[in-house]
Design a protein around this motif. Sequence first.
Motif, PDB file in Angstrom:
ATOM      1  N   SER A  96       0.831  -1.205   0.000  1.00  0.00           N
ATOM      2  CA  SER A  96       0.000   0.000   0.000  1.00  0.00           C
ATOM      3  C   SER A  96       0.866   1.256   0.000  1.00  0.00           C
ATOM      4  N   THR A  97       0.310   2.331  -0.540  1.00  0.00           N
ATOM      5  CA  THR A  97       0.948   3.641  -0.518  1.00  0.00           C
ATOM      6  C   THR A  97       0.124   4.676   0.237  1.00  0.00           C
ATOM      7  N   GLY A  98      -1.105   4.328   0.593  1.00  0.00           N
ATOM      8  CA  GLY A  98      -1.943   5.260   1.331  1.00  0.00           C
ATOM      9  C   GLY A  98      -3.230   4.604   1.794  1.00  0.00           C
ATOM     10  N   ILE A  99      -3.769   5.105   2.902  1.00  0.00           N
ATOM     11  CA  ILE A  99      -5.034   4.610   3.469  1.00  0.00           C
ATOM     12  C   ILE A  99      -5.924   5.817   3.758  1.00  0.00           C
ATOM     13  N   GLU A 100      -7.194   5.673   3.474  1.00  0.00           N
ATOM     14  CA  GLU A 100      -8.164   6.753   3.698  1.00  0.00           C
ATOM     15  C   GLU A 100      -9.425   6.161   4.303  1.00  0.00           C
ATOM     16  N   PHE A 101     -10.009   6.874   5.282  1.00  0.00           N
ATOM     17  CA  PHE A 101     -11.274   6.464   5.899  1.00  0.00           C
ATOM     18  C   PHE A 101     -12.407   7.335   5.368  1.00  0.00           C
ATOM     19  N   PRO A 102     -13.321   6.804   4.549  1.00  0.00           N
ATOM     20  CA  PRO A 102     -14.552   7.550   4.257  1.00  0.00           C
ATOM     21  C   PRO A 102     -15.410   7.657   5.516  1.00  0.00           C
ATOM     22  N   LYS A 103     -16.420   8.493   5.444  1.00  0.00           N
ATOM     23  CA  LYS A 103     -17.268   8.692   6.622  1.00  0.00           C
ATOM     24  C   LYS A 103     -18.151   7.495   6.934  1.00  0.00           C
ATOM     25  N   ASP A 104     -18.310   6.578   5.952  1.00  0.00           N
ATOM     26  CA  ASP A 104     -19.135   5.398   6.203  1.00  0.00           C
ATOM     27  C   ASP A 104     -18.343   4.262   6.846  1.00  0.00           C
ATOM     28  N   HIS A 105     -17.097   4.546   7.271  1.00  0.00           N
ATOM     29  CA  HIS A 105     -16.253   3.577   7.976  1.00  0.00           C
ATOM     30  C   HIS A 105     -15.716   2.463   7.080  1.00  0.00           C
ATOM     31  N   ASP A 106     -15.887   2.600   5.768  1.00  0.00           N
ATOM     32  CA  ASP A 106     -15.134   1.720   4.890  1.00  0.00           C
ATOM     33  C   ASP A 106     -13.663   2.138   4.930  1.00  0.00           C
ATOM     34  N   VAL A 107     -12.798   1.323   4.380  1.00  0.00           N
ATOM     35  CA  VAL A 107     -11.365   1.624   4.348  1.00  0.00           C
ATOM     36  C   VAL A 107     -10.902   1.607   2.894  1.00  0.00           C
ATOM     37  N   LEU A 108     -10.338   2.715   2.437  1.00  0.00           N
ATOM     38  CA  LEU A 108      -9.782   2.803   1.092  1.00  0.00           C
ATOM     39  C   LEU A 108      -8.272   2.610   1.160  1.00  0.00           C
ATOM     40  N   VAL A 109      -7.752   1.736   0.297  1.00  0.00           N
ATOM     41  CA  VAL A 109      -6.322   1.449   0.269  1.00  0.00           C
ATOM     42  C   VAL A 109      -5.809   1.697  -1.140  1.00  0.00           C
ATOM     43  N   ALA A 110      -4.824   2.593  -1.273  1.00  0.00           N
ATOM     44  CA  ALA A 110      -4.132   2.817  -2.548  1.00  0.00           C
ATOM     45  C   ALA A 110      -2.859   1.986  -2.537  1.00  0.00           C
ATOM     46  N   ASP A 111      -2.528   1.381  -3.681  1.00  0.00           N
ATOM     47  CA  ASP A 111      -1.372   0.496  -3.690  1.00  0.00           C
ATOM     48  C   ASP A 111      -0.393   0.849  -4.799  1.00  0.00           C
ATOM     49  N   LYS A 112       0.736   0.143  -4.808  1.00  0.00           N
ATOM     50  CA  LYS A 112       1.812   0.421  -5.749  1.00  0.00           C
ATOM     51  C   LYS A 112       1.497  -0.057  -7.161  1.00  0.00           C
ATOM     52  N   PHE A 113       0.400  -0.789  -7.325  1.00  0.00           N
ATOM     53  CA  PHE A 113       0.000  -1.226  -8.656  1.00  0.00           C
ATOM     54  C   PHE A 113      -0.896  -0.194  -9.331  1.00  0.00           C
ATOM     55  N   GLY A 114      -1.253   0.874  -8.598  1.00  0.00           N
ATOM     56  CA  GLY A 114      -2.054   1.943  -9.166  1.00  0.00           C
ATOM     57  C   GLY A 114      -3.537   1.846  -8.878  1.00  0.00           C
ATOM     58  N   ASP A 115      -3.947   0.911  -8.015  1.00  0.00           N
ATOM     59  CA  ASP A 115      -5.373   0.711  -7.742  1.00  0.00           C
ATOM     60  C   ASP A 115      -5.775   1.309  -6.402  1.00  0.00           C
ATOM     61  N   VAL A 116      -7.035   1.727  -6.310  1.00  0.00           N
ATOM     62  CA  VAL A 116      -7.673   2.077  -5.044  1.00  0.00           C
ATOM     63  C   VAL A 116      -8.767   1.046  -4.799  1.00  0.00           C
ATOM     64  N   VAL A 117      -8.676   0.341  -3.675  1.00  0.00           N
ATOM     65  CA  VAL A 117      -9.597  -0.744  -3.359  1.00  0.00           C
ATOM     66  C   VAL A 117     -10.320  -0.417  -2.056  1.00  0.00           C
ATOM     67  N   ARG A 118     -11.626  -0.677  -2.027  1.00  0.00           N
ATOM     68  CA  ARG A 118     -12.424  -0.397  -0.843  1.00  0.00           C
ATOM     69  C   ARG A 118     -12.695  -1.687  -0.078  1.00  0.00           C
ATOM     70  N   TYR A 119     -12.483  -1.627   1.234  1.00  0.00           N
ATOM     71  CA  TYR A 119     -12.751  -2.750   2.126  1.00  0.00           C
ATOM     72  C   TYR A 119     -13.740  -2.311   3.194  1.00  0.00           C
ATOM     73  N   THR A 120     -14.551  -3.246   3.655  1.00  0.00           N
ATOM     74  CA  THR A 120     -15.456  -2.957   4.767  1.00  0.00           C
ATOM     75  C   THR A 120     -14.656  -2.917   6.051  1.00  0.00           C
ATOM     76  N   LEU A 121     -15.197  -2.213   7.040  1.00  0.00           N
ATOM     77  CA  LEU A 121     -14.489  -2.098   8.321  1.00  0.00           C
ATOM     78  C   LEU A 121     -14.293  -3.465   8.955  1.00  0.00           C
ATOM     79  N   ARG A 122     -15.331  -4.260   8.931  1.00  0.00           N
ATOM     80  CA  ARG A 122     -15.249  -5.630   9.445  1.00  0.00           C
ATOM     81  C   ARG A 122     -15.489  -6.584   8.278  1.00  0.00           C
TER      82      ARG A 122
END
Length: 535
Positions: A96-122
């Motif tokens: 990963s190159t960065g992490i961001e928290f949206p207000k809905d508590h999902d987790v956004l992860v930016a990576d070295k492959f150029g993608d932004v992927v969204r994960y649920t909190l749990r």
Amino acid sequence: MPRYPHSRLFISPVRSVVITGAHIQVLDTSTGDILHSTANFSAQDRDAVIKSGPIRCAAISHDNKYLATAGDDKLLKVWDVESLALMSLRELPKKSTGIEFPKDHDVLVADKFGDVVRYTLRPDLSVTPKTSVDDASTSHENPSGGVLVLGHASVLTGCHLTPDQRFIVTSDRDEHIRVSWYPEGYVIESYCLGHEKYVSAIHIPPSAPASLISGGGDPDLKIWNWMTGCLERSVNVFSAVEPFMMVKAPKRRLKSLNGGDDDTVITEKGSGRRKKKTKQKQGALRGGSEDPAADSPAGVPSQDLAETETVFVIHKIDSFVSQGGSHMIVFSVVGATALFTFSLVEVTDEPMICQFDCGRPIVDFTVTGDGLIWVLLDADYGDEAKRGSTGRLARAVRWHSDEFLEVDSSPLLQSLNSTCVIPAAPAELKALDLYSDLVLLPKHVDGEPGSQGREQSELPEGLEGSGTSVSIEKSIPKRTLGRLKHKIALKRLLQEQGEGGDSETPDTKRPKAEDSGDVSEDVDMELTPCFRAET
């Protein structure tokens, strides 16, 4: 005893979180007392934390309840801040190159492959993770069932949601800034095009939500209207920053064309590139040397000064509103010892840039709502003989009447410089690699200023002639040799065309496609800095 520098600090009215190497510490903001620390875990859990390696990316949720971290082990960890209990652990497809928290508590992860992927909190255990092998919209497998938001064709260096959470702004190593809808990242609202080198930091000031400030390897910060993609102005900052750039990067050179051995070389195999560094060069970024007396004032061993170069990388951009109501931009530079600020509303390309020199490289900084700026330092950089001394790992300053004033009375600050200090072995400090961006972000491509001159100076005698000796060809990587021969042939062709054009009579007619005026017109075309994608 060597110490870990603090790398991230999150401050809230009740609890604060500090990242120190591989460890997380939760403190009482008002008293500075350590409430929880991974350094105090049981032996088994503490060893697992250390084995994961340094924390590279971290973010805290808007309500300060959850902390997300990731490191070189490609594991996304979500922690409960109140108890420092590990809530979930998921494998990431890429570092990963960065992490961001949206207000809905999902987790956004930016990576070295150029993608932004969204994960649920749990993680939802009832959903089987998709490997995305047959999904053309994804660029690699996702073992944890994340949802792809968007993708770039280069390493992502920034990922930020706009204040209204309707758009996501991303930047990459290829000079691009993209504004996309969120969560429908496939809909592109605009591009902010104008950087000539990598973009390493972006920021949207809460006090001016229509503006975007970006910076990277260019000598200026750029201020955009991110909705339209229009460049409003550029602010030259390099001249103000250069005197404070302490950490130098080792020079990258092509393999010796004369058959000699270089300390640092770039060899080529297939389509990839492989770097070889000596231990001496690896220590240059850390500031240590085998002989402490040989260290120069800049923190690099004196014998290595000729083998280093200054690389400009903006580390972080933030903003605050001063007590007088001025909208201020504050930023730091990788390896620089000072914090810099200027007024956002001062409409000029060269505003007054003020600085606060800490004397040691700044690792990171945090701006709080009360106007304080907390600065984290690599206090032991370049001071092998006194490593682990009383140098402060954290300082706090406040902007007042057009200058920075230091604050020393905070219990939290005292704790960061005393009870929160964690000892580190030399190998652990080396793995921390705080200044890797100085080596990883620059591309060192042919188009860089001065690259053509360097390549011409590296040409062995006889290469510019009609033939090349077998011994010379063997001393040059095939890919490099082909590129140099192509440039020489192209140069010769242009010279011949120029001579033919000079001797041509006025009555001679040429096809339109060969008209030199048309060619030059095509070459001189440039992208306008204002661009808006059609949706």
